[in-house]
Scaffold this motif. Sequence first.
Motif, PDB file in Angstrom:
ATOM      1  N   TRP A  33       1.286  -1.523  -0.376  1.00 36.07           N
ATOM      2  CA  TRP A  33       0.058  -0.252  -0.282  1.00 36.07           C
ATOM      3  C   TRP A  33       0.683   1.213  -0.272  1.00 36.07           C
ATOM      4  O   TRP A  33       0.451   2.309  -0.805  1.00 36.07           O
ATOM      5  CB  TRP A  33      -0.644   0.392   1.470  1.00 36.07           C
ATOM      6  CG  TRP A  33      -1.941  -0.992   1.315  1.00 36.07           C
ATOM      7  CD1 TRP A  33      -2.616  -1.355   0.133  1.00 36.07           C
ATOM      8  CD2 TRP A  33      -2.378  -1.489   2.563  1.00 36.07           C
ATOM      9  NE1 TRP A  33      -3.578  -2.610   1.046  1.00 36.07           N
ATOM     10  CE2 TRP A  33      -4.132  -2.332   1.674  1.00 36.07           C
ATOM     11  CE3 TRP A  33      -2.794  -1.200   3.265  1.00 36.07           C
ATOM     12  CZ2 TRP A  33      -4.103  -3.258   3.452  1.00 36.07           C
ATOM     13  CZ3 TRP A  33      -3.595  -1.674   4.489  1.00 36.07           C
ATOM     14  CH2 TRP A  33      -4.647  -2.654   4.034  1.00 36.07           C
ATOM     15  N   ASP A  34       2.308   1.183   0.783  1.00 34.68           N
ATOM     16  CA  ASP A  34       2.906   2.109   1.194  1.00 34.68           C
ATOM     17  C   ASP A  34       4.223   2.194  -0.571  1.00 34.68           C
ATOM     18  O   ASP A  34       4.029   4.128  -0.922  1.00 34.68           O
ATOM     19  CB  ASP A  34       3.564   2.124   2.276  1.00 34.68           C
ATOM     20  CG  ASP A  34       4.686   3.447   2.653  1.00 34.68           C
ATOM     21  OD1 ASP A  34       4.155   4.205   1.982  1.00 34.68           O
ATOM     22  OD2 ASP A  34       5.725   3.241   2.506  1.00 34.68           O
ATOM     23  N   ALA A  35       3.642   1.661  -0.783  1.00 38.21           N
ATOM     24  CA  ALA A  35       4.793   1.375  -2.305  1.00 38.21           C
ATOM     25  C   ALA A  35       3.875   1.940  -3.667  1.00 38.21           C
ATOM     26  O   ALA A  35       4.510   2.614  -4.339  1.00 38.21           O
ATOM     27  CB  ALA A  35       5.545   0.226  -2.341  1.00 38.21           C
ATOM     28  N   SER A  36       2.832   1.958  -3.936  1.00 35.82           N
ATOM     29  CA  SER A  36       1.681   1.933  -4.669  1.00 35.82           C
ATOM     30  C   SER A  36       1.673   3.334  -4.815  1.00 35.82           C
ATOM     31  O   SER A  36       1.368   4.413  -3.664  1.00 35.82           O
ATOM     32  CB  SER A  36       0.558   1.411  -4.560  1.00 35.82           C
ATOM     33  OG  SER A  36      -0.417   1.924  -5.555  1.00 35.82           O
ATOM     34  N   LYS A  37       1.384   4.426  -6.133  1.00 35.81           N
ATOM     35  CA  LYS A  37       1.089   5.274  -6.494  1.00 35.81           C
ATOM     36  C   LYS A  37       0.391   5.892  -6.645  1.00 35.81           C
ATOM     37  O   LYS A  37       0.164   6.994  -6.326  1.00 35.81           O
ATOM     38  CB  LYS A  37       2.006   5.467  -7.721  1.00 35.81           C
ATOM     39  CG  LYS A  37       4.063   5.712  -7.577  1.00 35.81           C
ATOM     40  CD  LYS A  37       4.474   5.841  -8.793  1.00 35.81           C
ATOM     41  CE  LYS A  37       5.547   5.866  -8.418  1.00 35.81           C
ATOM     42  NZ  LYS A  37       6.603   6.041  -9.335  1.00 35.81           N
ATOM     43  N   HIS A  38      -1.292   4.173  -6.685  1.00 38.03           N
ATOM     44  CA  HIS A  38      -2.468   4.878  -7.024  1.00 38.03           C
ATOM     45  C   HIS A  38      -3.044   4.294  -5.270  1.00 38.03           C
ATOM     46  O   HIS A  38      -3.786   4.439  -6.032  1.00 38.03           O
ATOM     47  CB  HIS A  38      -3.007   3.413  -7.558  1.00 38.03           C
ATOM     48  CG  HIS A  38      -1.697   3.593  -9.323  1.00 38.03           C
ATOM     49  ND1 HIS A  38      -2.520   4.650  -9.701  1.00 38.03           N
ATOM     50  CD2 HIS A  38      -0.908   2.791  -9.326  1.00 38.03           C
ATOM     51  CE1 HIS A  38      -1.387   3.991 -10.795  1.00 38.03           C
ATOM     52  NE2 HIS A  38      -0.545   2.955 -10.945  1.00 38.03           N
ATOM     53  N   GLU A  40      -3.633   5.678  -1.651  1.00 37.89           N
ATOM     54  CA  GLU A  40      -3.228   7.237  -0.835  1.00 37.89           C
ATOM     55  C   GLU A  40      -2.764   6.578   0.452  1.00 37.89           C
ATOM     56  O   GLU A  40      -3.938   6.266   1.098  1.00 37.89           O
ATOM     57  CB  GLU A  40      -4.645   8.138  -1.006  1.00 37.89           C
ATOM     58  CG  GLU A  40      -3.555   9.283  -0.542  1.00 37.89           C
ATOM     59  CD  GLU A  40      -4.733  10.736   0.065  1.00 37.89           C
ATOM     60  OE1 GLU A  40      -5.852  10.798   0.494  1.00 37.89           O
ATOM     61  OE2 GLU A  40      -5.438  10.880  -1.796  1.00 37.89           O
ATOM     62  N   SER A  42       0.729   6.309   3.719  1.00 36.73           N
ATOM     63  CA  SER A  42       1.421   6.694   4.813  1.00 36.73           C
ATOM     64  C   SER A  42       2.365   5.525   5.008  1.00 36.73           C
ATOM     65  O   SER A  42       1.722   5.800   6.051  1.00 36.73           O
ATOM     66  CB  SER A  42       2.362   7.133   4.031  1.00 36.73           C
ATOM     67  OG  SER A  42       3.097   8.136   4.337  1.00 36.73           O
TER      68      SER A  42
END
Length: 184
Positions: A33-38, A40, A42
């Motif tokens: 989840w953190d690595a995905s640009k799609h 939101e 962190s």
Amino acid sequence: MAYRNGTYVAFHAGGTTDPTKSDIKYYNTMKMWDASKHIEFSLCNSHEKTSSVRDSSKKETLKRSLITRLRNSKQFLLILTKTTKNDTDWVPFEIAYAVDNCELPLILAYPDYDSIMAPDELSDYWPPALKTRIENGSARAIHIPFRKAPVLDALSQFDITNKNYPTNGYGYYTREAHQEWGLV
């Protein structure tokens, strides 16, 4: 004093590093989840703030590294599955140190549930170290389903710098919050 800005994530590894055979898959989901640009999301991951240790490291080396990570954390997220209560090694130590020494608020995330509005009914998932601290009032915890929206919300609200965390071990989100997330 350490700069406490990380999220400490704990889970039952079951003595394996195979992500299909342990709860590490949920931790890896959070990292994805953190690595995905799609997405939101962190995560300031406390485990990435100190040097890596391996299961082959000496127990004292592992313990020192875990303590450093916990001291640098602002919150403790524990992933609870049916097997977590069986951990007799690191999870109980992490819980005890997080609550007793670091006074970290706990975010208790359950992958098996879409909504949680009666945390006391989930006590079968709790390792003795957690159960004792919830029952004696020393743990401050919010119980959430392990889903992106509640995890993100809990991480943004419940930490040592924001005193907006539960005052006991039985905190949970309202039915309205679960509805907002599309979980009920």
